[in-house]
Design a protein around this motif. Structure first.
Motif, short mmCIF file in Angstrom:
data_model
loop_
_atom_site.label_atom_id
_atom_site.label_comp_id
_atom_site.label_asym_id
_atom_site.label_seq_id
_atom_site.Cartn_x
_atom_site.Cartn_y
_atom_site.Cartn_z
N GLY A 52 0.81 -1.22 0.00
CA GLY A 52 0.00 0.00 0.00
C GLY A 52 0.84 1.27 0.00
N LEU A 53 2.08 1.21 0.50
CA LEU A 53 2.98 2.36 0.44
C LEU A 53 3.93 2.28 -0.76
N TRP A 54 4.33 1.06 -1.13
CA TRP A 54 5.30 0.92 -2.21
C TRP A 54 4.69 1.20 -3.58
N LEU A 55 3.47 0.77 -3.81
CA LEU A 55 2.83 1.00 -5.11
C LEU A 55 2.59 2.48 -5.39
N THR A 99 -3.37 -1.23 -6.65
CA THR A 99 -3.74 -0.12 -5.76
C THR A 99 -5.25 -0.03 -5.60
N PHE A 100 -5.98 -0.25 -6.69
CA PHE A 100 -7.44 -0.22 -6.63
C PHE A 100 -7.97 -1.33 -5.71
N THR A 101 -7.42 -2.53 -5.85
CA THR A 101 -7.87 -3.65 -5.03
C THR A 101 -7.55 -3.43 -3.56
N LEU A 102 -6.35 -2.93 -3.27
CA LEU A 102 -5.99 -2.65 -1.89
C LEU A 102 -6.89 -1.58 -1.28
N THR A 103 -7.18 -0.55 -2.04
CA THR A 103 -7.95 0.59 -1.51
C THR A 103 -9.38 0.22 -1.20
N TRP A 104 -10.03 -0.51 -2.10
CA TRP A 104 -11.47 -0.70 -1.99
C TRP A 104 -11.88 -2.04 -1.39
N ALA A 447 -1.64 1.16 16.14
CA ALA A 447 -2.67 0.13 16.12
C ALA A 447 -2.80 -0.45 14.71
N HIS A 448 -3.15 -1.73 14.65
CA HIS A 448 -3.24 -2.40 13.35
C HIS A 448 -4.32 -1.77 12.48
N GLU A 449 -5.45 -1.45 13.08
CA GLU A 449 -6.52 -0.81 12.30
C GLU A 449 -6.09 0.55 11.79
N SER A 450 -5.33 1.30 12.57
CA SER A 450 -4.84 2.60 12.13
C SER A 450 -3.84 2.46 10.99
N ALA A 451 -2.98 1.43 11.06
CA ALA A 451 -2.01 1.21 9.99
C ALA A 451 -2.71 0.91 8.68
N PHE A 452 -3.75 0.07 8.71
CA PHE A 452 -4.51 -0.21 7.49
C PHE A 452 -5.20 1.05 6.98
N TRP A 453 -5.74 1.85 7.88
CA TRP A 453 -6.48 3.04 7.44
C TRP A 453 -5.55 4.05 6.77
N TYR A 454 -4.41 4.32 7.37
CA TYR A 454 -3.49 5.30 6.79
C TYR A 454 -2.89 4.79 5.48
N ALA A 455 -2.58 3.50 5.41
CA ALA A 455 -2.09 2.95 4.14
C ALA A 455 -3.16 3.05 3.06
N GLN A 457 -5.42 5.41 2.84
CA GLN A 457 -5.49 6.80 2.39
C GLN A 457 -4.35 7.15 1.43
N VAL A 458 -3.16 6.62 1.70
CA VAL A 458 -2.03 6.85 0.80
C VAL A 458 -2.34 6.27 -0.58
N ALA A 459 -2.86 5.02 -0.60
CA ALA A 459 -3.18 4.39 -1.88
C ALA A 459 -4.35 5.10 -2.57
N ARG A 460 -5.30 5.60 -1.81
CA ARG A 460 -6.46 6.25 -2.40
C ARG A 460 -6.11 7.58 -3.06
N LEU A 461 -5.16 8.31 -2.49
CA LEU A 461 -4.85 9.65 -2.98
C LEU A 461 -3.80 9.67 -4.08
N SER A 462 -3.00 8.62 -4.20
CA SER A 462 -1.86 8.67 -5.13
C SER A 462 -2.31 8.73 -6.59
N VAL A 463 -3.27 7.90 -6.98
CA VAL A 463 -3.69 7.86 -8.38
C VAL A 463 -4.39 9.15 -8.80
N PRO A 464 -5.39 9.67 -8.06
CA PRO A 464 -6.02 10.93 -8.49
C PRO A 464 -5.04 12.10 -8.55
N LEU A 465 -4.13 12.21 -7.59
CA LEU A 465 -3.17 13.31 -7.62
C LEU A 465 -2.21 13.18 -8.79
#
Length: 710
Positions: A52-55, A99-104, A447-455, A457-465
């Protein structure tokens, strides 16, 4: 011909791209190591979060390569790093769809799975699917109108369905990215310029201290309540609790509550929570989930408080070094890295670095990034109507032949800088937004849930930007890229999507103006809202004279750094109790007393009043002393009068006033020889006991011990 063919080989570019991806992998691993413990973190979290961060990082690398690969073969000298079209198309398909699969799909399911609270994986998966079913139902419901529009316009086909999914994902990501990026474009340069002043940094830390300290106290109280609820639950030996004995014992081991551990001295309304009569799996799962969230919330606020104290101490040391021209920070904290513990500079060179060099570097960098923010905002405004006026277009495309341009290596570096800055601005806002469940990035304990959530958001914002960036260039350039052929043609498939991609970024002015002029705090005060959605620096810095917040924060910071706070004393008492010895007496918090003032005229707050106010604030209700001492919005002269009054009330009586009358001796029949010292001491101490006869008793005028002689 062989020379020409060999000169056009992309071998060097492939080696460069492979090395860049390897460096990105190392950087991502270091980021994960900073916020997670890699040895104990499960693989189902490490692997998705890593990708989620590398892609997204690889997408930032692919965009400049894709722009330069559009040059014709005769422009090889100015092409820069390039790859064949087929390799680019495969790379874009892998990066985008993963990235799409990870995000959604993957991140939402794994986030709820890690936050389920159940013991068995099957139960956790069922809980996660049930929680995400509502989310997917909302997404599907919002996409029905778009689905009908696509099918009516282009007929029912797989291409229309794929275009709808890609266009909707892009539009939702662009809405979120434009708002977050607009806030970050102002916040990053402003913070750099303001942080150049050490006094402003210290004042800002002091302003944040009271609220952060209150949140930390609330988190500690919440965790204590849950832990003692588990302790009460562990006492159940019969009934339904016997069926879940292993689960209850695991919770007790997680809490590890000693019998002699003192609880917090702050009183509370419901001292201990009620354990239900029937213990069910759902109740234990909810308790486990709440306990896990409370532990991470405490870890988050304790970590933030420790970092605030460290920064305040270092900033105060920088300010104090102006007189001696020597700067010493003292010993490095235990959590610091080996690089931070390394001492190279002398006290004088360290003073020059922190007082003369770093402030000017911050001002220069802040000014440069402010100019970059203006260029991005301007390019977003004019890209729909006047694309030729885009500033970013001229910084990336350096080689023009008529209406067509080519991107060289310098243009690739410029494109990488713009994309990185746009993504950094958006992610900077993500870390400051008040999100649900108290999600936060905590060093080595996220927290594990926080790590998934922030990852996510990174994947969600990279493609549109990234796609929004290439639309800031000339249409003759970005329409030839593989990125446009993969995503852009589906976004522009309908006039609605085309106009949305061109006109919606104009709304970036709204978050820019709201952040620039502090409109978040003004709207919050106007509507009477009690929730902050974004950390507004303008509203935070407005707490100046008359509010007292930074003064209270200064007192809190000084008490913590000096080791005189109540929480520090309780921790010391708990550590001594846990060790099993009684070599030293245990410090306890003094009980509440009716009289709180200890100043001559009982008008200034005492230490007891201050602790009482903190206790009431932690419970969510202000105490009577806090309501009386709460500052009012007076005028300048009113505040000045209050300060004069407080200063005069806290002054001690001058010695020359106390010694008035010492030169006059009382007659012997008034007891002036023997009892003069005792009477002066009694009058100086202010003894006014009405139950006994003092030296001022009128019966002593007749001599003796106060008895009347006949």
């Amino acid at each position: 011909m062989l020379n020409i063919a060999s000169s056009q080989s992309p071998t060097g570019s492939i080696v460069f791209a492979a090395l860049a991806l390897a460096v990105l992998s190392i950087v991502v691993l270091l980021i994960l190591r900073r916020y997670l413990i890699l040895r104990t973190t499960p693989a189902y979290l490490i692997v998705p979060v890593f990708f989620g961060l590398w892609l997204p990082a690889s997408i930032v690398l692919l965009v400049p390569i894709d722009l330069a690969s559009n040059a014709s073969p005769d422009d090889e000298r100015i092409r820069g790093i390039w790859l064949p079209d087929r390799a680019l198309l495969v790379a874009w398909r892998i990066s985008y769809w993963l990235t799409f699969t990870l995000t959604w799909f993957i991140f939402p399911i794994f986030a709820e799975y890690s936050d389920a609270g159940y013991r068995e994986p099957k139960d956790r998966l069922i809980y996660s699917l049930h929680q995400n079913a509502q989310y997917y139902a909302i997404v599907l419901g919002s996409g029905i109108l778009g689905l009908v529009y696509f099918f009516v316009s282009y007929g029912f086909s797989f291409t229309a369905l794929k275009g709808l999914i890609m266009a909707f994902a892009y539009c939702w990501g662009l809405i979120l990215a434009i708002y977050l990026m607009g806030h970050g474009l102002v916040a990053i340069p402003r913070n750099l310029i303001r942080n150049a002043s050490a006094s402003w940094r210290l004042r800002r830390l002091q302003s944040r201290a009271p609220k952060l300290y209150e949140n930390m106290e609330d988190a500690i109280l919440n965790l204590e309540d849950l832990e003692f609820q588990v302790a009460e639950l562990s006492k159940r030996k019969t009934g339904s609790a016997r069926d879940h004995r292993d689960w209850i014992e695991e919770l007790s081991d997680v809490c590890s509550i000693p019998e002699t551990r003192p609880r917090s001295a702050i009183p509370r309304e419901n001292d201990g929570r009620i354990v239900p009569t029937v213990i069910t799996e759902k109740y234990l799962a909810d308790l486990t989930r709440q306990l896990d969230r409370a532990k991470h919330a405490k870890s988050r606020y304790v970590d933030e408080w420790d970092r605030l104290l460290q920064h305040a101490s270092r900033t105060q040391a920088v300010l104090d070094s102006s007189a001696s021209k020597k700067l010493e920070f003292g010993g490095a904290p235990p959590s610091s890295s080996p690089l931070e513990r390394l001492t190279i500079l002398t006290p004088y060179t360290r003073y020059l670095l922190h007082r003369q060099i770093i402030p000017y570097l911050r001002i220069l960098l802040g000014g440069f990034l402010a100019l970059a923010s203006v260029c991005i905002a301007w390019s977003e405004l004019v890209k729909g109507a006047f694309p030729s006026l885009s500033v970013i277009r001229f910084t990336v495309v350096h080689h023009w032949t008529g209406d067509y341009g080519r991107v060289g290596f310098a243009g690739q570096l410029s494109a990488a800088f713009w994309i990185l800055y746009m993504c950094t601005a958006a992610l900077h806002t993500v870390t400051g937004v008040k999100v649900w469940r108290g999600r936060a990035l905590v060093r080595r304990n996220t927290a594990h849930e926080s790590a998934f959530w922030y990852a996510g958001q990174v994947a969600r914002l990279s493609v549109p930007l990234s796609y929004n960036f290439i639309t800031l260039l000339s249409p003759q350039i970005f329409t030839k890229t593989m990125f446009y052929k993969l995503l852009g043609q589906y976004v522009d498939l309908t006039p609605l999507g085309d106009w949305f991609s061109k006109l919606f970024p104009i709304l970036i002015l709204l978050p820019i103006l709201a952040t620039l002029f502090g409109l978040y705090g003004k709207v919050q005060r106007l509507l009477g809202l009690g929730v902050d959605f974004v950390d507004d620096e303008e509203d935070e810095s407005s707490a100046g004279y008359g509010t007292g917040s930074w003064r209270e924060g200064r007192v809190l910071i000084e008490r913590e750094l000096n080791g005189t706070s109540i929480s520090r004393r309780l921790e010391d008492a708990a550590s001594r109790t846990a060790s099993g010895g009684r070599s030293q007496p245990i410090l306890t918090v003094p009980s509440a007393r009716a009289e709180g003032a200890r100043t001559p005229f009982a008008t200034s707050p005492s230490q007891h009043d201050y602790s009482t106010r903190n206790a009431a604030a932690a419970r969510g209700r202000p105490s009577a002393a806090a309501r009386q001492l709460e500052p009012e919005d007076d005028s300048f002269f009113g505040n000045l009068g209050h300060r004069f009054k407080n200063t005069i009330d806290t002054m001690d009586t001058p010695k020359w006033i106390q010694e008035i009358g010492d030169g006059f001796k009382k007659p012997k029949w008034m007891g002036g020889d023997d009892n003069e010292v005792m009477s002066s001491a009694a009058s100086g101490s202010g003894n006014r006991d009405a139950g006994g006869a003092g030296d001022s008793d009128i019966r002593r005028w007749f001599g003796g011990d106060g008895r009347i002689r006949l």
